[in-house]
Design an enzyme around this catalytic site. Structure first.
Site, PDB file in Angstrom:
ATOM      1  N   THR A   1       0.792  -1.229   0.000  1.00 34.24           N
ATOM      2  CA  THR A   1       0.000   0.000   0.000  1.00 34.24           C
ATOM      3  C   THR A   1       0.829   1.287   0.000  1.00 34.24           C
ATOM      4  O   THR A   1       0.270   2.377   0.106  1.00 34.24           O
ATOM      5  CB  THR A   1      -0.938   0.027   1.217  1.00 34.24           C
ATOM      6  OG1 THR A   1      -0.169  -0.086   2.415  1.00 34.24           O
ATOM      7  CG2 THR A   1      -1.952  -1.112   1.145  1.00 34.24           C
TER       8      THR A   1
ATOM      9  N   ASP B   1      -9.847   2.303  -5.579  1.00 32.97           N
ATOM     10  CA  ASP B   1     -10.256   3.260  -6.595  1.00 32.97           C
ATOM     11  C   ASP B   1      -9.099   3.642  -7.513  1.00 32.97           C
ATOM     12  O   ASP B   1      -9.318   4.232  -8.579  1.00 32.97           O
ATOM     13  CB  ASP B   1     -10.817   4.521  -5.935  1.00 32.97           C
ATOM     14  CG  ASP B   1      -9.818   5.215  -5.023  1.00 32.97           C
ATOM     15  OD1 ASP B   1      -9.086   4.512  -4.301  1.00 32.97           O
ATOM     16  OD2 ASP B   1      -9.766   6.464  -5.024  1.00 32.97           O
TER      17      ASP B   1
ATOM     18  N   TYR C   1       1.102   1.449  -8.233  1.00 39.16           N
ATOM     19  CA  TYR C   1       0.190   0.854  -7.247  1.00 39.16           C
ATOM     20  C   TYR C   1      -1.136   0.471  -7.895  1.00 39.16           C
ATOM     21  O   TYR C   1      -1.617  -0.656  -7.747  1.00 39.16           O
ATOM     22  CB  TYR C   1      -0.043   1.842  -6.099  1.00 39.16           C
ATOM     23  CG  TYR C   1      -1.170   1.443  -5.171  1.00 39.16           C
ATOM     24  CD1 TYR C   1      -1.033   0.359  -4.303  1.00 39.16           C
ATOM     25  CD2 TYR C   1      -2.374   2.148  -5.172  1.00 39.16           C
ATOM     26  CE1 TYR C   1      -2.072  -0.012  -3.456  1.00 39.16           C
ATOM     27  CE2 TYR C   1      -3.415   1.784  -4.322  1.00 39.16           C
ATOM     28  CZ  TYR C   1      -3.256   0.709  -3.473  1.00 39.16           C
ATOM     29  OH  TYR C   1      -4.293   0.344  -2.632  1.00 39.16           O
TER      30      TYR C   1
END
Length: 292
Positions: A60, A100, A123
């Site tokens: 992340t 998203d 990412y």
């Protein structure tokens, strides 16, 4: 029995707590069972024979991923592929959490699940690759895309803002990126419903708080509630700014508001406005002293 993979992360810890409250049996694993090691996953699965798998693990570090592309793809594509293989071998459903960031941010209206993807960062590309791997390997999956996640456990925007607001007389927050904050507890409630009802409504879903805001508006509400609840004692001016004033290695979506119509229809759930969820968070969460 539910297997939570990544149970030491922000969402994983919330899930463990929520499952306990809901009376749902669960077992967890984190780095001690590497998602990059199929044999380790298989051994754990055979020992515990779960009926569901929930994958909360992920790479992340959005900006760092620009320099660590191989690590991001390993954890966000190859890991989920291994988990999906384990789920397929057990013949159990898999819930996989996505983001998203798989979208390019150019939309002007809430994004449905079938909207065209176009990730603009390593990412986002790695997370989209993870989705594609899960879909290819097992049909018994629920991919849940979420956004702007915050919660009681671990680092997140709310805690970062509280620290800055308490230590500075003013801060700038970008006002040209739009989306909707998501409380981990609300996402945990959805996952618990899917598992508890033994749903077979497989597919891809979007979930975030209702309503729309910018990071600046989100920060202003954090400040208001922080002062109201006594978490913040200092006065801080919050100033809107453009994303160009804070350049980052990874490009963020300018607009990533997720449409929740599909998830509401499929599971008959109501989703609180993001402001109400944030207020509940400030009322119920044990915000650590070192957060401010």
């Amino acid at each position: 029995m539910i297997w939570i993979i990544g149970d030491q992360g922000m969402l994983g810890k919330e899930l463990s707590r929520y499952f306990d409250e809901a009376g749902l049996s669960h077992v967890g694993s984190d780095r001690e069972v590497s998602i990059l090691d199929p044999s380790a996953l298989g051994s754990f699965a055979n020992r515990h024979t779960p009926d569901w798998i929930v994958n909360c693990s992920a790479y992340t570090a959005v900006d760092k991923a620009e320099e660590e592309e191989s690590s991001a793809f390993a954890l966000n594509r190859d890991g989920p592929a291994n988990i999906a293989e384990a789920a397929a071998d057990l013949n159990v459903p898999l819930i996989h959490i996505s983001t998203d960031y798989v979208f390019d941010g150019s939309s002007a209206e809430p994004l449905a699940e079938d909207a065209a993807t176009g990730p603009q960062s390593v990412y986002g590309k790695s997370k989209l690759a993870g989705e594609e791997a899960v879909r290819k390997i097992t049909q018994r999956h629920c991919i849940i895309r979420t956004a702007w996640l915050y919660g009681e456990f671990g680092r997140n925007f709310v805690y970062t803002m509280l620290k800055l607001m308490e230590s500075r007389s003013s801060i700038k927050v970008v006002d040209d990126q739009k989306g909707s904050p998501t409380w981990t507890r609300e996402l945990a409630r959805l996952i618990a419903f899917i598992v508890g009802s033994k749903s077979t409504a497989y597919g891809t879903y979007h979930f975030s708080g209702e309503g729309e805001c910018s990071w600046y508006a989100f920060a202003r509400e954090i400040y208001r509630l922080g002062r109201e609840k006594g978490v913040l004692t200092s006065v801080c001016e919050i100033i809107p700014c453009l994303s160009s004033e804070f350049p980052t290695p990874a490009r963020r979506p300018r607009y990533s508001l997720l449409s929740k119509e599909k998830v509401k229809r499929a599971f008959g759930i109501e989703i609180p406005d993001w402001r109400d969820s944030l207020a509940d968070f400030f009322t119920t969460a044990d915000i650590p002293l070192n957060a401010v």
